[in-house]
Design a protein around this motif. Structure first.
Motif, PDB file in Angstrom:
ATOM      1  N   THR A   1       7.102   2.024   1.288  1.00  0.00           N
ATOM      2  CA  THR A   1       7.655   3.383   1.074  1.00  0.00           C
ATOM      3  C   THR A   1       6.547   3.971   0.274  1.00  0.00           C
ATOM      4  O   THR A   1       5.614   3.448  -0.334  1.00  0.00           O
ATOM      5  CB  THR A   1       8.927   3.370   0.423  1.00  0.00           C
ATOM      6  OG1 THR A   1       8.617   2.903  -1.104  1.00  0.00           O
ATOM      7  CG2 THR A   1      10.039   2.912   1.007  1.00  0.00           C
ATOM      8  N   GLN A   2       6.403   5.075   0.461  1.00  0.00           N
ATOM      9  CA  GLN A   2       5.427   5.966  -0.202  1.00  0.00           C
ATOM     10  C   GLN A   2       5.610   5.806  -1.702  1.00  0.00           C
ATOM     11  O   GLN A   2       4.702   5.818  -2.539  1.00  0.00           O
ATOM     12  CB  GLN A   2       5.727   7.564   0.023  1.00  0.00           C
ATOM     13  CG  GLN A   2       5.271   7.786   1.447  1.00  0.00           C
ATOM     14  CD  GLN A   2       5.709   9.407   1.835  1.00  0.00           C
ATOM     15  OE1 GLN A   2       6.483   9.880   1.385  1.00  0.00           O
ATOM     16  NE2 GLN A   2       4.690   9.958   2.863  1.00  0.00           N
ATOM     17  N   GLN A   3       6.967   5.792  -2.191  1.00  0.00           N
ATOM     18  CA  GLN A   3       7.086   5.713  -3.769  1.00  0.00           C
ATOM     19  C   GLN A   3       6.688   3.982  -3.987  1.00  0.00           C
ATOM     20  O   GLN A   3       6.128   4.049  -5.236  1.00  0.00           O
ATOM     21  CB  GLN A   3       8.738   5.816  -3.829  1.00  0.00           C
ATOM     22  CG  GLN A   3       9.207   5.434  -5.418  1.00  0.00           C
ATOM     23  CD  GLN A   3       8.519   6.811  -6.125  1.00  0.00           C
ATOM     24  OE1 GLN A   3       8.802   7.854  -5.983  1.00  0.00           O
ATOM     25  NE2 GLN A   3       7.597   6.566  -7.138  1.00  0.00           N
ATOM     26  N   GLN A   4       6.861   3.207  -3.299  1.00  0.00           N
ATOM     27  CA  GLN A   4       6.243   1.938  -3.433  1.00  0.00           C
ATOM     28  C   GLN A   4       5.002   1.744  -3.815  1.00  0.00           C
ATOM     29  O   GLN A   4       4.259   1.322  -5.002  1.00  0.00           O
ATOM     30  CB  GLN A   4       6.694   0.744  -2.506  1.00  0.00           C
ATOM     31  CG  GLN A   4       8.097   0.287  -2.680  1.00  0.00           C
ATOM     32  CD  GLN A   4       8.747  -0.337  -1.659  1.00  0.00           C
ATOM     33  OE1 GLN A   4       8.067  -0.264  -0.078  1.00  0.00           O
ATOM     34  NE2 GLN A   4       9.607  -1.251  -1.632  1.00  0.00           N
ATOM     35  N   LEU A   5       3.956   2.601  -2.838  1.00  0.00           N
ATOM     36  CA  LEU A   5       2.613   2.666  -2.975  1.00  0.00           C
ATOM     37  C   LEU A   5       2.290   3.464  -4.083  1.00  0.00           C
ATOM     38  O   LEU A   5       1.395   3.105  -5.142  1.00  0.00           O
ATOM     39  CB  LEU A   5       2.113   3.304  -1.788  1.00  0.00           C
ATOM     40  CG  LEU A   5       0.458   3.491  -1.820  1.00  0.00           C
ATOM     41  CD1 LEU A   5      -0.240   2.166  -2.078  1.00  0.00           C
ATOM     42  CD2 LEU A   5       0.210   4.326  -0.390  1.00  0.00           C
ATOM     43  N   ALA A   6       2.961   4.521  -4.364  1.00  0.00           N
ATOM     44  CA  ALA A   6       2.696   5.370  -5.732  1.00  0.00           C
ATOM     45  C   ALA A   6       2.822   4.718  -6.807  1.00  0.00           C
ATOM     46  O   ALA A   6       2.089   4.902  -7.863  1.00  0.00           O
ATOM     47  CB  ALA A   6       3.701   6.752  -5.646  1.00  0.00           C
ATOM     48  N   ASP A   7       4.021   3.718  -6.884  1.00  0.00           N
ATOM     49  CA  ASP A   7       4.217   2.948  -8.137  1.00  0.00           C
ATOM     50  C   ASP A   7       3.041   2.118  -8.420  1.00  0.00           C
ATOM     51  O   ASP A   7       2.579   1.916  -9.500  1.00  0.00           O
ATOM     52  CB  ASP A   7       5.489   2.291  -8.091  1.00  0.00           C
ATOM     53  CG  ASP A   7       6.831   3.265  -8.245  1.00  0.00           C
ATOM     54  OD1 ASP A   7       6.423   4.188  -8.529  1.00  0.00           O
ATOM     55  OD2 ASP A   7       7.781   2.519  -7.760  1.00  0.00           O
ATOM     56  N   ARG A   8       2.658   1.423  -7.324  1.00  0.00           N
ATOM     57  CA  ARG A   8       1.403   0.368  -7.273  1.00  0.00           C
ATOM     58  C   ARG A   8       0.059   1.173  -7.879  1.00  0.00           C
ATOM     59  O   ARG A   8      -0.527   0.402  -8.507  1.00  0.00           O
ATOM     60  CB  ARG A   8       1.270  -0.356  -6.086  1.00  0.00           C
ATOM     61  CG  ARG A   8       2.531  -1.200  -5.840  1.00  0.00           C
ATOM     62  CD  ARG A   8       2.016  -2.127  -4.404  1.00  0.00           C
ATOM     63  NE  ARG A   8       3.328  -2.785  -4.005  1.00  0.00           N
ATOM     64  CZ  ARG A   8       3.135  -3.566  -3.166  1.00  0.00           C
ATOM     65  NH1 ARG A   8       2.132  -3.783  -2.401  1.00  0.00           N
ATOM     66  NH2 ARG A   8       4.323  -4.372  -2.781  1.00  0.00           N
ATOM     67  N   ALA A   9      -0.005   2.253  -7.370  1.00  0.00           N
ATOM     68  CA  ALA A   9      -1.413   3.060  -7.608  1.00  0.00           C
ATOM     69  C   ALA A   9      -1.272   3.919  -8.818  1.00  0.00           C
ATOM     70  O   ALA A   9      -2.258   4.269  -9.342  1.00  0.00           O
ATOM     71  CB  ALA A   9      -1.727   3.921  -6.387  1.00  0.00           C
ATOM     72  N   GLY A  10       0.029   3.921  -9.469  1.00  0.00           N
ATOM     73  CA  GLY A  10       0.254   4.674 -10.883  1.00  0.00           C
ATOM     74  C   GLY A  10       0.197   6.209 -10.389  1.00  0.00           C
ATOM     75  O   GLY A  10      -0.562   6.977 -11.387  1.00  0.00           O
ATOM     76  N   VAL A  11       0.727   6.833  -9.586  1.00  0.00           N
ATOM     77  CA  VAL A  11       0.578   8.421  -9.329  1.00  0.00           C
ATOM     78  C   VAL A  11       2.014   8.617  -8.561  1.00  0.00           C
ATOM     79  O   VAL A  11       2.716   7.763  -8.418  1.00  0.00           O
ATOM     80  CB  VAL A  11      -0.321   8.612  -8.114  1.00  0.00           C
ATOM     81  CG1 VAL A  11      -1.670   8.470  -8.620  1.00  0.00           C
ATOM     82  CG2 VAL A  11      -0.201   7.582  -6.719  1.00  0.00           C
ATOM     83  N   THR A  12       2.201   9.770  -8.432  1.00  0.00           N
ATOM     84  CA  THR A  12       3.728  10.152  -8.056  1.00  0.00           C
ATOM     85  C   THR A  12       3.750  10.045  -6.460  1.00  0.00           C
ATOM     86  O   THR A  12       2.533   9.824  -5.822  1.00  0.00           O
ATOM     87  CB  THR A  12       3.975  11.668  -8.207  1.00  0.00           C
ATOM     88  OG1 THR A  12       2.743  12.417  -7.528  1.00  0.00           O
ATOM     89  CG2 THR A  12       3.732  12.079  -9.940  1.00  0.00           C
ATOM     90  N   ARG A  13       4.768   9.994  -6.001  1.00  0.00           N
ATOM     91  CA  ARG A  13       5.191   9.938  -4.371  1.00  0.00           C
ATOM     92  C   ARG A  13       4.519  11.212  -3.750  1.00  0.00           C
ATOM     93  O   ARG A  13       4.022  11.343  -2.764  1.00  0.00           O
ATOM     94  CB  ARG A  13       6.686   9.906  -4.226  1.00  0.00           C
ATOM     95  CG  ARG A  13       6.919   9.740  -2.586  1.00  0.00           C
ATOM     96  CD  ARG A  13       8.302   9.567  -2.359  1.00  0.00           C
ATOM     97  NE  ARG A  13       8.961  11.351  -2.688  1.00  0.00           N
ATOM     98  CZ  ARG A  13       8.781  12.153  -1.877  1.00  0.00           C
ATOM     99  NH1 ARG A  13       8.092  12.089  -0.696  1.00  0.00           N
ATOM    100  NH2 ARG A  13       9.422  13.297  -2.117  1.00  0.00           N
ATOM    101  N   GLN A  14       4.587  12.540  -4.577  1.00  0.00           N
ATOM    102  CA  GLN A  14       3.943  13.543  -3.869  1.00  0.00           C
ATOM    103  C   GLN A  14       2.360  13.290  -3.808  1.00  0.00           C
ATOM    104  O   GLN A  14       1.972  14.086  -2.788  1.00  0.00           O
ATOM    105  CB  GLN A  14       4.260  14.732  -4.985  1.00  0.00           C
ATOM    106  CG  GLN A  14       5.656  15.177  -4.800  1.00  0.00           C
ATOM    107  CD  GLN A  14       6.649  14.587  -5.629  1.00  0.00           C
ATOM    108  OE1 GLN A  14       6.012  13.405  -6.420  1.00  0.00           O
ATOM    109  NE2 GLN A  14       7.821  14.681  -5.727  1.00  0.00           N
ATOM    110  N   THR A  15       1.779  12.771  -4.475  1.00  0.00           N
ATOM    111  CA  THR A  15       0.130  12.358  -4.274  1.00  0.00           C
ATOM    112  C   THR A  15       0.179  11.573  -3.166  1.00  0.00           C
ATOM    113  O   THR A  15      -0.804  12.158  -2.495  1.00  0.00           O
ATOM    114  CB  THR A  15      -0.235  11.860  -5.529  1.00  0.00           C
ATOM    115  OG1 THR A  15      -0.160  12.577  -6.827  1.00  0.00           O
ATOM    116  CG2 THR A  15      -1.741  11.677  -5.610  1.00  0.00           C
ATOM    117  N   ILE A  16       0.925  10.808  -3.082  1.00  0.00           N
ATOM    118  CA  ILE A  16       0.720  10.012  -1.609  1.00  0.00           C
ATOM    119  C   ILE A  16       1.005  10.805  -0.359  1.00  0.00           C
ATOM    120  O   ILE A  16       0.173  10.636   0.623  1.00  0.00           O
ATOM    121  CB  ILE A  16       1.649   8.747  -1.726  1.00  0.00           C
ATOM    122  CG1 ILE A  16       1.337   7.924  -2.763  1.00  0.00           C
ATOM    123  CG2 ILE A  16       1.485   7.974  -0.473  1.00  0.00           C
ATOM    124  CD1 ILE A  16       0.047   7.155  -2.979  1.00  0.00           C
TER     125      ILE A  16
END
Length: 76
Positions: A21-36
């Motif tokens: 998910t976008q949220q999972q990637l955001a968590d791994r990258a240390g950013v918000t879902r909105q950034t993804i």
């Protein structure tokens, strides 16, 4: 001469990595879902550091996630 942008394959890579998910990637990258979301839509070019963190999240080299200039696959 057209405008050159930093493009990416994030959406396709997320799908190919167990439908991350976008949220999972955001968590791994240390950013918000909105950034993804902004990255996937091409509305935002990441910093070099963020680009490396996203590539690392996929365990891929930077150039397999991001590209510069026209995309040969017509994804934008």
């Amino acid at each position: 001469m057209g405008k050159n942008l930093v493009g990416n394959h994030i959406r396709k890579l997320r799908f190919n990595h167990n439908e991350m998910t976008q949220q999972q990637l955001a968590d791994r990258a240390g950013v918000t879902r909105q950034t993804i979301v902004a990255l996937e839509k091409g509305n935002y070019s990441p910093s070099l550091e963020l680009a490396f963190r996203i590539a690392h999240a996929f365990n891929l080299p930077l150039e397999e996630v991001f590209f510069y200039g026209e995309n040969k696959e017509g994804e934008w």
